[in-house]
Write a protein that holds these residues in place. Structure first.
Motif, short mmCIF file in Angstrom:
data_model
loop_
_atom_site.label_atom_id
_atom_site.label_comp_id
_atom_site.label_asym_id
_atom_site.label_seq_id
_atom_site.Cartn_x
_atom_site.Cartn_y
_atom_site.Cartn_z
N PRO A 92 0.86 -1.17 -0.08
CA PRO A 92 0.07 0.10 0.03
C PRO A 92 0.73 1.15 -0.09
O PRO A 92 0.51 2.26 -0.61
CB PRO A 92 -0.82 -0.15 1.22
N GLY A 93 1.88 1.27 0.69
CA GLY A 93 2.70 2.36 0.70
C GLY A 93 3.28 2.69 -0.77
O GLY A 93 3.28 3.89 -1.33
N ASP A 94 3.56 1.58 -1.46
CA ASP A 94 4.12 1.77 -2.94
C ASP A 94 2.99 2.51 -3.84
O ASP A 94 3.38 3.26 -4.65
CB ASP A 94 4.73 0.56 -3.52
N VAL A 95 1.70 1.69 -3.55
CA VAL A 95 0.93 2.15 -4.42
C VAL A 95 0.31 3.69 -4.11
O VAL A 95 0.29 4.59 -5.05
CB VAL A 95 -0.35 1.44 -4.23
N CYS A 96 0.29 4.26 -2.94
CA CYS A 96 0.28 5.51 -2.67
C CYS A 96 1.26 6.46 -3.20
O CYS A 96 0.90 7.48 -3.57
CB CYS A 96 -0.08 5.62 -1.10
N ALA A 97 2.39 5.93 -2.82
CA ALA A 97 3.58 6.87 -3.41
C ALA A 97 3.53 7.17 -5.02
O ALA A 97 3.80 7.99 -5.41
CB ALA A 97 4.87 6.31 -2.85
N HIS A 98 3.34 5.89 -5.55
CA HIS A 98 3.41 5.94 -7.12
C HIS A 98 2.23 6.83 -7.46
O HIS A 98 2.19 7.50 -8.44
CB HIS A 98 3.48 4.81 -7.89
N ALA A 99 1.24 6.72 -7.03
CA ALA A 99 0.08 7.50 -7.35
C ALA A 99 0.06 9.08 -7.26
O ALA A 99 -0.49 9.76 -7.77
CB ALA A 99 -1.52 7.02 -6.53
N ARG A 100 0.45 9.30 -5.92
CA ARG A 100 0.74 10.50 -5.57
C ARG A 100 1.71 11.21 -6.57
O ARG A 100 1.65 12.40 -7.07
CB ARG A 100 1.67 10.63 -4.23
N SER A 101 2.99 10.55 -7.15
CA SER A 101 3.72 10.99 -8.12
C SER A 101 2.75 11.12 -9.36
O SER A 101 3.38 12.27 -10.09
CB SER A 101 5.14 10.14 -8.26
#
Length: 645
Positions: free
Chosen positions: A450-459
């Motif tokens: 979930p951390g990777d998903v949110c970080a990538h979506a934020r970018s």
């Protein structure tokens, strides 16, 4: 006020008279002085007379006249009256001896004796004692009650002593200061300590043991430990102390049930043994319990297995055979393992002793290899892998422990900041609808899905939003959200993750003033939409009204048509009935033979029929307020119906 006396003149005496008067005066003076020397001595008095060479005493009752020629001085003094509880010490100044006189009596000291102050005797009860010290030798003797103590001439009562009263279960530790001997005195009884004997501590109770109790006592000099079991009353020796650290030192024996056991170790040899129930276990002098006093045997069944370590070989064994498991002397129960049962949507990651990962799924179709089942016990040296996932709307905390993975699609909320091309900082909130589709791929590329998903979506959001203005963002934020997760599916696919949808549920300006302007814009837009909605509602109401009128007119036309059809049918029925009546009347009149002959080619039967019809019409009109006029050709007369007014 003073009185005045006149002077009186007397005759001058002769010489002889003067001599006579002098002799008689001297005799009188000597007689008076002799009378004063007579001593009347009572029965409780004595006279101490000091002569030229000695002292004497004269005890009463008597009358004593000391000789003026041999007596230097004399004095009367009281005798010493002693009660039954008093005594007096008298010192002889001539011989230096000292004597003790005990009451009750009247004591007359000798001429050279000096009495000390009267003292009370020491009365001892049955529970009392006293130390009497000889001042010349230093010896101390013990006088036990009941008694009345009259000390000797050189003795003194130095201390009153209370006895040590011991019951049947009490004892006291004593020490002789002269010899150093230490011993135990047991009850019952009263104990009067000698002056050179002291009690070490206060009196104590013996150890009362019940049938299931024992005590271990260690001799501090020899180190020997003795074990005493109940039922009995145990008195320690002078140098014995309790071994076990309880308040009393008394311990219960270990009563084991059929499903219990205990591990006992001998501290002198290090040897260990396992005692299984059902029995009573008594510890020896050098034995101790390893772990708890009583351990539960492990119930091994279809839901529980036990992981056992053999301390001799160091090998771990998982016992799965249903039984009541008792470890041996060399075995230690490391863990009771529950059977892992996975639902259809669940999965776990296992790591073996070599560090290799194994994946187990609740869906049987996804399990590969023999022995890979959805319900299993964790093998020895294996462990369940736990991942730390980020949590929170901004994923600021990475402390969510995940051991069992849910392979279903699930929602996840997010929140982050971004800026538009016109430099408006926005706070976006939304939700992911995502799913883990490839667990091994996820483990290879990330430990925080979930951390990777949110970080990538934020970018992605930051890149896309930075290219549009605030107005365009407000109009197309759903399209931007769709593009944020669909333009880079490789990133998610590489991590075994599938994003079903990404939705922005709320946005606001980070700056307060900009947020107020945005609020006004949104409010105006909302008002416009409300007005449009109201107008559409009014139009829909008017259109519905028109449609209702059309439907009403259609229904009215249908009603009129139906009524017309009914009228026609009714007229047809009435006409048919009337025709039948007419035909029947004409046929009856013609067949009766009573008709007059025809004139001017007219049928008399028809004339009669018309006449009857006119009468019926007249009867109907007569019931109302109308006026009906007939021409002479029709009725050959005028008929007027006058109604009363």
């Amino acid at each position: 006020m003073s009185s005045y006396l006149p002077a009186i003149s007397l005759p001058r005496p002769s010489t002889g008279a003067v001599l006579l008067l002098g002799v008689s005066g001297a005799v009188a003076w000597l007689g008076a002085k002799a009378l004063r020397r007579i001593q009347y001595v009572g029965k409780n008095e004595q006279v101490l007379v000091k002569r030229l060479t000695e002292k004497i005493v004269v005890n009463g009752p008597t009358i004593y006249f000391p000789s003026p020629l041999t007596t230097l001085s004399f004095a009367k003094r009281k005798a010493i009256n002693l009660t039954a509880l008093q005594y007096v010490v008298i010192d002889d100044e001539q011989s230096g001896e000292r004597r003790v006189v005990s009451g009750p009596q009247l004591v007359f000291p000798g001429p050279y004796e000096v009495p000390q102050p009267v003292q009370d005797k020491t009365v001892l009860g049955a529970d009392d004692a006293a130390y009497v010290t000889d001042k010349t030798t230093g010896d101390v003797r013990v006088v036990k009650g009941p008694a009345t103590i009259v000390p000797g001439p050189m003795e003194k009562v130095t201390k009153l002593v209370e006895p040590v009263t011991l019951t049947k279960r009490e004892y006291v530790k004593l020490q002789d200061k002269l010899t150093g001997r230490v011993w135990i005195e047991r009850g019952p009884g009263q104990l009067f300590l000698e002056p050179h004997v002291t009690a070490i501590g206060s009196k104590a109770s013996a150890y009362a043991l019940e049938s299931h109790q024992y005590i271990r006592l260690q001799d501090t000099i020899t180190g020997v430990i003795r074990v005493e079991r109940g039922e009995q009353l145990v008195f320690p020796t002078p140098f014995e102390v309790k071994v076990d650290g309880t308040a009393t030192g008394i311990k219960d024996c270990i009563d084991l049930q059929a499903w219990e056991y205990c591990v006992i170790q001998d501290r002198t040899t290090g040897k260990t043994r396992v005692e299984r129930g059902e029995k009573l276990v008594w510890l020896g002098g050098t034995e101790r319990v390893v772990g708890r006093d009583k351990e539960q045997a492990v119930k091994v069944d279809s839901e529980n297995a036990v992981l056992v370590l053999n301390q001799t070989t160091g090998k771990q064994v998982l016992v799965e055979t249903p039984q009541l498991f008792f470890p041996s002397e060399d075995e230690v129960v490391l863990e009771v393992r529950k059977r892992i049962k996975l639902a259809d949507n669940e999965a776990v990651i296992l790591k073996d002793a070599e560090g290799k990962y194994h994946y187990r799924y609740g869906d049987p179709r996804r399990n590969d290899g023999e022995g890979a089942h959805r319900s299993f016990f964790l093998p020895p040296y294996w462990e369940l892998v736990t991942l730390l996932w980020s949590r929170g709307r901004r994923r600021e905390h990475r402390d969510l422990r995940i051991t069992v993975f849910d392979m279903r699609a699930q929602y996840m909320s997010f929140e982050f900041n971004c800026r538009t091309s016109d430099n408006v900082e926005m706070i976006l909130e939304g939700t992911f609808f995502w799913e883990v589709v490839d667990l091994p791929a996820m483990m290879r590329y990330t430990g925080d899905a979930p951390g990777d998903v949110c970080a990538h979506a934020r970018s992605c959001f930051i890149q896309l939003v930075s290219k549009v203005t605030l107005q365009i963002f407000m109009d197309t934020f759903n399209d931007i959200a769709r593009a944020a997760h669909s333009n880079d599916d490789t990133f998610y696919a590489q991590r075994g993750i599938k994003i079903h949808s990404l939705e922005v549920t709320r946005y606001q300006c980070a700056d307060a003033s900009t947020s107020a302007i945005l609020e006004a814009i949104i409010q105006e837009t909302t008002n416009r939409m409300n007005r449009l909605s109201c107008q559409e509602s009014e139009n829909e109401v008017a259109l519905a009204k028109l449609k209702g009128m059309v439907e009403q007119e259609k229904a009215t036309s249908e009603v009129l048509a139906i009524q017309h059809e009914h009228s026609l049918a009714s007229a047809r029925a009435e006409g048919s009935a009337e025709a039948e009546r007419c035909v029947a009347f004409l046929e009856a009149m013609r067949s009766s033979g009573t008709l007059p002959p025809a004139r001017d080619g007219r049928d008399p039967a028809e004339d009669f029929w018309q006449l009857l019809r006119k009468n019926e019409a007249l009867a109907s009109v007569a019931q109302g307020s109308a006026h009906v006029y007939f021409t002479p050709q029709d009725a050959h007369l005028t008929i007027e119906n006058r109604s009363s007014r």
